[in-house]
Design an enzyme around this catalytic site. Structure first.
Site, mmCIF file in Angstrom:
data_model
loop_
_atom_site.group_PDB
_atom_site.id
_atom_site.type_symbol
_atom_site.label_atom_id
_atom_site.label_comp_id
_atom_site.label_asym_id
_atom_site.label_seq_id
_atom_site.Cartn_x
_atom_site.Cartn_y
_atom_site.Cartn_z
ATOM 1 C CG ASN A 39 -15.800 -53.083 5.318
ATOM 2 O OD1 ASN A 39 -16.518 -52.831 6.269
ATOM 3 N ND2 ASN A 39 -16.159 -52.830 4.072
ATOM 4 C CE LYS A 41 -5.945 -60.159 12.091
ATOM 5 N NZ LYS A 41 -6.349 -59.995 13.478
ATOM 6 C CE LYS A 43 -12.959 -52.314 12.272
ATOM 7 N NZ LYS A 43 -12.544 -53.288 11.246
ATOM 8 C CB THR A 44 -10.249 -54.286 18.493
ATOM 9 O OG1 THR A 44 -11.616 -53.964 18.240
ATOM 10 C CG2 THR A 44 -10.074 -54.608 19.968
ATOM 11 C CB THR A 45 -5.152 -55.204 16.860
ATOM 12 O OG1 THR A 45 -5.907 -56.415 16.827
ATOM 13 C CG2 THR A 45 -3.699 -55.510 17.160
ATOM 14 N NE ARG A 53 2.678 -45.315 21.291
ATOM 15 C CZ ARG A 53 2.487 -45.214 19.976
ATOM 16 N NH1 ARG A 53 1.598 -44.361 19.503
ATOM 17 N NH2 ARG A 53 3.170 -45.962 19.140
ATOM 18 C CG PHE A 94 -20.480 -61.254 18.009
ATOM 19 C CD1 PHE A 94 -19.824 -60.089 17.642
ATOM 20 C CD2 PHE A 94 -19.733 -62.393 18.267
ATOM 21 C CE1 PHE A 94 -18.447 -60.061 17.535
ATOM 22 C CE2 PHE A 94 -18.362 -62.374 18.154
ATOM 23 C CZ PHE A 94 -17.711 -61.202 17.797
ATOM 24 C CD1 TRP A 96 -23.754 -63.010 14.737
ATOM 25 C CD2 TRP A 96 -23.303 -60.830 14.713
ATOM 26 N NE1 TRP A 96 -22.396 -62.883 14.832
ATOM 27 C CE2 TRP A 96 -22.096 -61.541 14.811
ATOM 28 C CE3 TRP A 96 -23.265 -59.439 14.682
ATOM 29 C CZ2 TRP A 96 -20.847 -60.900 14.858
ATOM 30 C CZ3 TRP A 96 -22.035 -58.808 14.735
ATOM 31 C CH2 TRP A 96 -20.855 -59.534 14.823
ATOM 32 C CD GLU A 131 -15.703 -54.147 17.385
ATOM 33 O OE1 GLU A 131 -16.238 -53.534 16.434
ATOM 34 O OE2 GLU A 131 -14.903 -55.067 17.225
#
Length: 199
Positions: A39, A41, A43-45, A53, A94, A96, A131
């Site tokens: 949950n 912040k 993950k994508t970063t 790299r 998104f 939603w 995602e």
């Protein structure tokens, strides 16, 4: 030599011995499956950091963005001119916001075809499925289909899966699983996402 220095040196020698043993035991060379979930912040970063790299060494990289494709993305904007990077975007925003299961499923299936092509290409060193966990959760993609494509990929290719609530079967087959844990998030206190920091 002081007692403190002697204790420090002894501790560091033990640590060095432990690390050296682990390095010596790591003899297998192959692509990996990494899962960045949780949950918190980042993950994508983290995935984009690995993309940077790989590109830095001149490897070919494919990124498939299943959710955030319509958002500004500083990493993508900085790297997209690199000839070794291909980015495929679902481009519906998104789920939603669209609130249209049929159209979202069609868009997901279309961009998944790009992912399958990348996952089958031995020239692509790294594939990021950003995602994709949401696509599995909402039923837009079938876990068996995703697993088959990942398992059949070229042996030298690494795959990064990002998103909350990673499917247990992806977690089970992963080489590395990192769970981002949220302790506090500025958004929950009313702070807007900040350009160059959050996206």
């Amino acid at each position: 030599m002081s007692d403190r220095q002697a204790r420090h040196q002894q501790s560091m020698q033990k640590l060095k011995s432990h690390v050296d043993d682990k390095v010596a035991q790591a003899t297998e060379q192959r692509g990996q499956l990494l899962v960045f979930t949780g949950n918190g912040k980042g993950k994508t970063t983290a995935a984009w950091g690995t993309v940077t790299r790989a590109l830095g060494y001149g490897y070919k990289v494919g990124v498939v963005q299943f959710i955030k494709g319509l958002w500004e993305c500083g990493e993508r904007q900085r790297l997209e001119e690199d000839a070794n990077l291909e980015v495929a975007i679902m481009a519906t925003g998104f789920t939603w916001e669209t609130q249209n299961r049929k159209l979202d499923t069609q868009a997901c299936q279309a961009v998944w075809r790009d992912a399958e092509r990348m996952l089958a290409d031995p020239q692509v060193y790294l594939v990021v499925l950003d995602e994709i966990t949401y696509m599995l959760k909402f039923g837009y993609l079938d876990i068996a289909t995703v697993k088959q494509a990942i398992e059949a990929r070229p042996g030298e290719q690494t795959v990064i899966v990002t998103g909350r609530n990673a499917h247990r079967e992806l977690v089970a087959m992963a080489d590395t699983v990192t769970e981002m844990q949220e302790t506090r998030h500025a958004f929950n206190s009313g702070l807007q996402a900040r350009r160059g920091i959050d996206y």
